[in-house]
Design a protein around this motif. Structure first.
Motif: not given
Length: 191
Positions: A2-25
């Motif tokens: 999911x790194x490409x999705x997380x990278x894409x999201x971070x282009x537009x809004x902040x997303x911490x590593x902890x929040x990225x882990x939540x998203x992955x769930x």
């Protein structure tokens, strides 16, 4: 994965590593073979799909039983049928893999909970939808204001990857003309 999705999201809004882990769930990753369907006409669309790898198309069947492509999606693009997804109504569209595809699936059933836990994702999706709507408006303008040759030139210059990746009959459908007309345009460019 999911790194490409997380990278894409971070282009537009902040997303911490902890929040990225939540998203992955909340996200499921799915592999599709070429020509496999994410959605068929008359099914209710149940998710948003982020293209990690590959290319998909959305199309509908015309009165003459021909396929009319209205949307393509490649890496880092989202695809869905929002009318069906939000209205929970049967879709009028097909979403199909043009080539082998890996997608991140965000089921509608968990979307509200995801937004509750990560509210910045509502802003992210608003931005993504605004960009998609702006592109759709331009496409309609080009269909009504440009010749077929101008549409092909604009498309092939703006999205050269598509011209190589998408079968000619799908590209012709998307641009609003027959495969034969597209062949003539391409032959003119070569000569």
């Amino acid at each position: 994965m999911l790194s490409s999705l997380i990278t894409h999201i971070r282009r537009f809004v902040p997303l911490s590593d902890e929040e990225a882990a939540t998203l992955e769930q909340f996200i499921e990753v799915r592999e599709l073979k070429k020509k496999a369907f994410l959605l068929k006409e008359k099914q209710v669309c149940t998710a948003n799909y982020f293209i990690i790898r590959g290319c998909c198309r959305s199309y509908f069947m015309t009165e003459k039983e021909t396929e009319q492509v209205h949307l393509f999606a490649i890496e880092d693009w989202w695809i869905t049928d929002y009318h069906s997804l939000e209205g929970r109504t049967p879709s009028q569209f097909f979403i199909q893999a043009v080539e082998p595809v890996t997608v991140a699936v965000l089921p509608r059933a968990v979307q509200d909970e995801l937004f509750r836990q990560l509210p910045q994702l509502e802003k992210y999706f608003r931005i993504v939808l605004e960009k998609a709507l702006a592109a759709a408006h331009l496409r309609v303008k080009y269909i009504f204001s440009q010749s077929g040759e101008e549409r092909y030139e604009h498309f092939s210059t703006s999205f050269p990857d598509f011209v190589q990746r998408v079968p000619q009959y799908m590209l012709a459908s998307y641009l609003g003309f027959t495969p034969e007309f597209l062949s003539k345009i391409r032959a003119k460019r070569i000569s």
